[in-house]
Design an enzyme around this catalytic site. Structure first.
Site, short mmCIF file in Angstrom:
data_model
loop_
_atom_site.label_atom_id
_atom_site.label_comp_id
_atom_site.label_asym_id
_atom_site.label_seq_id
_atom_site.Cartn_x
_atom_site.Cartn_y
_atom_site.Cartn_z
N GLU A 1 2.92 -8.22 -1.58
CA GLU A 1 1.73 -8.86 -1.00
C GLU A 1 1.70 -10.37 -1.22
OE1 GLU A 1 1.72 -6.06 -2.77
OE2 GLU A 1 0.40 -4.57 -1.85
N GLU B 1 1.67 1.79 -3.50
CA GLU B 1 0.41 2.18 -4.16
C GLU B 1 0.06 3.64 -3.84
OE1 GLU B 1 -1.34 -1.40 -2.48
OE2 GLU B 1 -2.11 -1.92 -4.46
N GLY C 1 0.82 -1.21 0.00
CA GLY C 1 0.00 0.00 0.00
C GLY C 1 0.85 1.27 0.00
N1 CAA Z 1 1.98 -3.95 8.77
C1 CAA Z 1 2.11 -4.00 10.11
N2 CAA Z 1 3.30 -3.90 10.72
C2 CAA Z 1 4.40 -3.76 9.95
C3 CAA Z 1 4.33 -3.71 8.55
C4 CAA Z 1 3.05 -3.79 7.96
N3 CAA Z 1 2.85 -3.71 6.64
N4 CAA Z 1 5.58 -3.57 8.05
C5 CAA Z 1 6.40 -3.54 9.11
N5 CAA Z 1 5.71 -3.64 10.25
C6 CAA Z 1 6.20 -3.63 11.62
C7 CAA Z 1 6.90 -4.95 11.93
O1 CAA Z 1 5.97 -5.94 12.30
C8 CAA Z 1 7.79 -4.52 13.08
O2 CAA Z 1 7.01 -4.43 14.25
P1 CAA Z 1 7.55 -5.09 15.65
O3 CAA Z 1 8.80 -4.31 15.96
O4 CAA Z 1 6.42 -4.85 16.58
O5 CAA Z 1 7.84 -6.52 15.35
C9 CAA Z 1 8.19 -3.09 12.70
O6 CAA Z 1 7.22 -2.65 11.76
C10 CAA Z 1 9.55 -3.03 12.02
O7 CAA Z 1 9.57 -3.96 10.94
P2 CAA Z 1 10.68 -5.12 10.79
O8 CAA Z 1 11.23 -5.51 12.11
O9 CAA Z 1 10.08 -6.19 9.94
O10 CAA Z 1 11.81 -4.30 9.97
P3 CAA Z 1 12.85 -4.89 8.92
O11 CAA Z 1 13.77 -3.75 8.61
O12 CAA Z 1 13.43 -6.18 9.39
O13 CAA Z 1 11.97 -5.21 7.62
C11 CAA Z 1 10.33 -4.75 5.93
C12 CAA Z 1 11.34 -4.17 6.94
C13 CAA Z 1 11.08 -5.49 4.81
C14 CAA Z 1 9.59 -3.56 5.35
C15 CAA Z 1 9.36 -5.74 6.64
O14 CAA Z 1 8.84 -5.10 7.79
C16 CAA Z 1 8.20 -6.17 5.79
O15 CAA Z 1 8.36 -7.06 4.96
N6 CAA Z 1 7.02 -5.56 6.01
C17 CAA Z 1 5.81 -5.94 5.30
C18 CAA Z 1 5.79 -5.41 3.89
C19 CAA Z 1 4.53 -5.88 3.20
O16 CAA Z 1 4.29 -7.06 3.03
N7 CAA Z 1 3.70 -4.91 2.78
C20 CAA Z 1 2.42 -5.20 2.13
C21 CAA Z 1 1.29 -5.17 3.12
S1 CAA Z 1 -0.24 -5.74 2.44
C22 CAA Z 1 -0.84 -4.44 1.54
O17 CAA Z 1 -0.25 -3.37 1.49
C23 CAA Z 1 -2.16 -4.68 0.84
C24 CAA Z 1 -2.56 -3.58 -0.07
O18 CAA Z 1 -2.27 -3.59 -1.24
C25 CAA Z 1 -3.40 -2.49 0.39
#
Ligand code: CAA
Length: 259
Positions: free
Chosen positions: A133, A113, A110
């Site tokens: 995603e 996006e 998102g």
């Molecule tokens: N939602 C909720 N929490 C999130 C998040 C998300 N999208 N992305 C990161 N966080 C949180 C993590 O859970 C973590 O929280 P805690 O400390 O409580 O565990 C905090 O943010 C820091 O993140 P990381 O420890 O994971 O940091 P990192 O540097 O190791 O990794 C990252 C960074 C690669 C961005 C990894 O956090 C990640 O892969 N995040 C998810 C990315 C993702 O999949 N985004 C798509 C979401 S779905 C969507 O967006 C649908 C749509 O089209 C509308």
């Protein structure tokens, strides 16, 4: 107006409004509350006659790491349909004034996006864009499959959507996704300076220029968005969505079942 998840500064420069996403611990994950505030802020700035261009930014580590996975993890298809989170994205799509995204760090899911809903994207060299995603058992739901494909072409968009690979700011620039790449210490300054150039133009012409360029870009977009949204909701009926999001929250690799 006071906000919890964002900060808004009017007249950060003459005629420029700045929105800063402000959930740093969650990498600015776009929870529903944040999206509600974003819509209010955009509406306020769009209707303020002293604002001519809007800049939206995050912080150096993250523009936004996507929709809030923890908030979505337990949801069913019908829950997601009822929440209707994407109507908020429509409201941002309908903002008349030009919007510039100033991006550093992660612009994922998102977050990516949201940058694509903006009219120009200025990125720091450390920015990373992606639609990951698929790694949590769903697909982009806020326009990613449509806008990314229009911006960088099917072959490259397909790779990013199917593998979840992140691309650097330079790769995003070379692919035509973003307007400019600058050193990290300059990305906000550069976006504001670009906003000032836009704000120096005739305001109504700028709004109609935006509408016109988007008309070229948008043909048949709504149909694509409807399809994407249906598929996104449908995925909340799969076990793999539950598993993908639970695995993320529990910090372990997902075990896919294909159902
Ligand atoms: N939602 C909720 N929490 C999130 C998040 C998300 N999208 N992305 C990161 N966080 C949180 C993590 O859970 C973590 O929280 P805690 O400390 O409580 O565990 C905090 O943010 C820091 O993140 P990381 O420890 O994971 O940091 P990192 O540097 O190791 O990794 C990252 C960074 C690669 C961005 C990894 O956090 C990640 O892969 N995040 C998810 C990315 C993702 O999949 N985004 C798509 C979401 S779905 C969507 O967006 C649908 C749509 O089209 C509308």
């Amino acid at each position: 107006m006071s906000y919890t998840y964002i900060e808004v500064t009017k007249q950060i420069k003459p005629y420029i409004g700045l929105i800063r996403l402000n959930r740093p611990k969650e990498l600015n994950a776009l929870c529903l509350g944040l999206m509600d505030e974003l819509v209010l802020a955009f509406r306020d700035l769009d209707s303020d006659s002293e604002i001519r261009c809007i800049v939206i930014t995050g912080n150096e580590r993250a523009f936004a790491a996507g929709a809030d996975i923890k908030e979505m993890a337990g949801k069913t298809s019908t829950d997601m349909l009822q929440v209707d989170q994407f109507s908020k994205w429509e409201a941002i799509k309908n903002v008349k004034k030009p919007i510039i995204a100033a991006v550093s760090g992660f612009a994922l899911g998102g977050g990516c996006e949201l940058t694509m809903l903006c009219d120009m994207i200025v990125a720091s060299e450390s920015a990373q864009f992606g639609q990951p995603e698929i790694k949590i058992g769903v697909i982009p739901g806020a326009g990613g499959t449509q806008r990314l494909t229009r911006a960088i072409g099917k072959a490259r968009a397909m790779e990013l959507v199917l593998t979840g690979r992140f691309i650097s700011a330079q790769e995003a620039y070379d692919a035509g996704l973003i307007t400019r790449v600058v050193p990290v210490e300059l990305y906000l300054e550069e976006a504001l300076s670009l906003a000032q150039k836009v704000a120096a133009m005739a305001p109504i012409a700028a709004q109609l220029a935006k509408e016109s360029v988007n008309a070229a870009f948008n043909s048949h977009l709504d149909e694509g968005l409807r399809l994407e949204r249906k598929n996104f909701y449908l995925l909340f009926a799969t076990e793999d969505q539950t598993e993908g999001m639970e695995a993320f929250v529990e910090k372990r690799p997902p075990l896919w079942k294909g159902r």
